[in-house]
Write a protein that holds these residues in place. Structure first.
Motif, PDB file in Angstrom:
ATOM      1  N   ILE A  17       0.425   8.666 -42.765  1.00 59.41           N
ATOM      2  CA  ILE A  17      -0.910   8.442 -42.459  1.00 59.41           C
ATOM      3  C   ILE A  17      -1.224   7.223 -41.605  1.00 59.41           C
ATOM      4  O   ILE A  17      -0.427   6.128 -41.735  1.00 59.41           O
ATOM      5  CB  ILE A  17      -1.552   8.282 -43.612  1.00 59.41           C
ATOM      6  CG1 ILE A  17      -1.459   9.578 -44.551  1.00 59.41           C
ATOM      7  CG2 ILE A  17      -3.107   7.880 -43.499  1.00 59.41           C
ATOM      8  CD1 ILE A  17      -1.966   9.081 -46.081  1.00 59.41           C
ATOM      9  N   CYS A  18      -1.810   7.439 -40.333  1.00 64.18           N
ATOM     10  CA  CYS A  18      -2.070   6.265 -39.542  1.00 64.18           C
ATOM     11  C   CYS A  18      -2.591   4.917 -40.259  1.00 64.18           C
ATOM     12  O   CYS A  18      -3.559   5.152 -40.815  1.00 64.18           O
ATOM     13  CB  CYS A  18      -2.905   6.715 -38.530  1.00 64.18           C
ATOM     14  SG  CYS A  18      -3.139   5.563 -37.415  1.00 64.18           S
ATOM     15  N   ALA A  19      -1.776   3.991 -40.235  1.00 66.92           N
ATOM     16  CA  ALA A  19      -2.458   2.680 -40.665  1.00 66.92           C
ATOM     17  C   ALA A  19      -3.829   2.290 -40.220  1.00 66.92           C
ATOM     18  O   ALA A  19      -4.445   1.481 -40.961  1.00 66.92           O
ATOM     19  CB  ALA A  19      -1.322   1.780 -40.501  1.00 66.92           C
ATOM     20  N   MET A  20      -4.103   2.564 -39.039  1.00 67.11           N
ATOM     21  CA  MET A  20      -5.519   1.962 -38.542  1.00 67.11           C
ATOM     22  C   MET A  20      -6.568   3.240 -38.686  1.00 67.11           C
ATOM     23  O   MET A  20      -7.968   2.785 -38.955  1.00 67.11           O
ATOM     24  CB  MET A  20      -5.558   1.646 -37.118  1.00 67.11           C
ATOM     25  CG  MET A  20      -4.708   0.590 -36.914  1.00 67.11           C
ATOM     26  SD  MET A  20      -4.629   0.113 -35.181  1.00 67.11           S
ATOM     27  CE  MET A  20      -6.301  -0.242 -34.867  1.00 67.11           C
ATOM     28  N   THR A  21      -6.226   4.418 -38.331  1.00 67.50           N
ATOM     29  CA  THR A  21      -7.466   5.717 -38.690  1.00 67.50           C
ATOM     30  C   THR A  21      -7.521   6.228 -39.712  1.00 67.50           C
ATOM     31  O   THR A  21      -8.371   7.082 -40.179  1.00 67.50           O
ATOM     32  CB  THR A  21      -7.055   6.434 -37.286  1.00 67.50           C
ATOM     33  OG1 THR A  21      -5.931   7.084 -37.478  1.00 67.50           O
ATOM     34  CG2 THR A  21      -7.144   5.736 -35.918  1.00 67.50           C
ATOM     35  N   GLY A  22      -6.338   6.455 -40.491  1.00 66.26           N
ATOM     36  CA  GLY A  22      -6.297   7.123 -41.809  1.00 66.26           C
ATOM     37  C   GLY A  22      -5.665   8.526 -41.413  1.00 66.26           C
ATOM     38  O   GLY A  22      -5.954   9.495 -42.321  1.00 66.26           O
ATOM     39  N   LYS A  23      -5.599   8.968 -39.943  1.00 68.37           N
ATOM     40  CA  LYS A  23      -5.394  10.314 -39.639  1.00 68.37           C
ATOM     41  C   LYS A  23      -4.008  10.614 -40.311  1.00 68.37           C
ATOM     42  O   LYS A  23      -3.039   9.972 -40.030  1.00 68.37           O
ATOM     43  CB  LYS A  23      -5.423  10.345 -38.219  1.00 68.37           C
ATOM     44  CG  LYS A  23      -5.019  11.571 -37.608  1.00 68.37           C
ATOM     45  CD  LYS A  23      -5.084  11.649 -35.924  1.00 68.37           C
ATOM     46  CE  LYS A  23      -4.418  12.737 -35.317  1.00 68.37           C
ATOM     47  NZ  LYS A  23      -4.571  12.703 -33.874  1.00 68.37           N
ATOM     48  N   ALA A  24      -3.827  11.912 -40.679  1.00 68.71           N
ATOM     49  CA  ALA A  24      -2.479  12.642 -41.208  1.00 68.71           C
ATOM     50  C   ALA A  24      -1.697  13.016 -39.931  1.00 68.71           C
ATOM     51  O   ALA A  24      -2.164  13.544 -38.940  1.00 68.71           O
ATOM     52  CB  ALA A  24      -2.672  13.643 -41.907  1.00 68.71           C
TER      53      ALA A  24
END
Length: 64
Positions: A17-24
């Motif tokens: 999961i992206c550490a900045m956006t939370g995108k999978a």
């Protein structure tokens, strides 16, 4: 080894999961920066980097 709490299968594959956006993300999409997995957009925002090439516009496909 990534932290298991920062993994997701939302994209259909196991990935971080992206550490900045939370995108999978998938592992192929993820960019590692200072031990964090980032999406491309977050990487650019965090580092101030820019792509080395410019994109090109592709016209609409004309069908007969």
């Amino acid at each position: 080894m990534p932290d298991p709490t920062r993994l997701s299968t939302a994209s259909g594959q196991l990935g971080p999961i992206c550490a900045m956006t939370g995108k999978a993300l998938t592992f192929a999409e993820a960019i590692v920066h200072n031990g964090e997995y980032l999406c491309f957009e977050a990487y650019i925002e965090k580092t101030g980097a820019s792509p080395s090439t410019e994109g090109k516009k592709v016209g609409a496909l004309e069908l007969d």
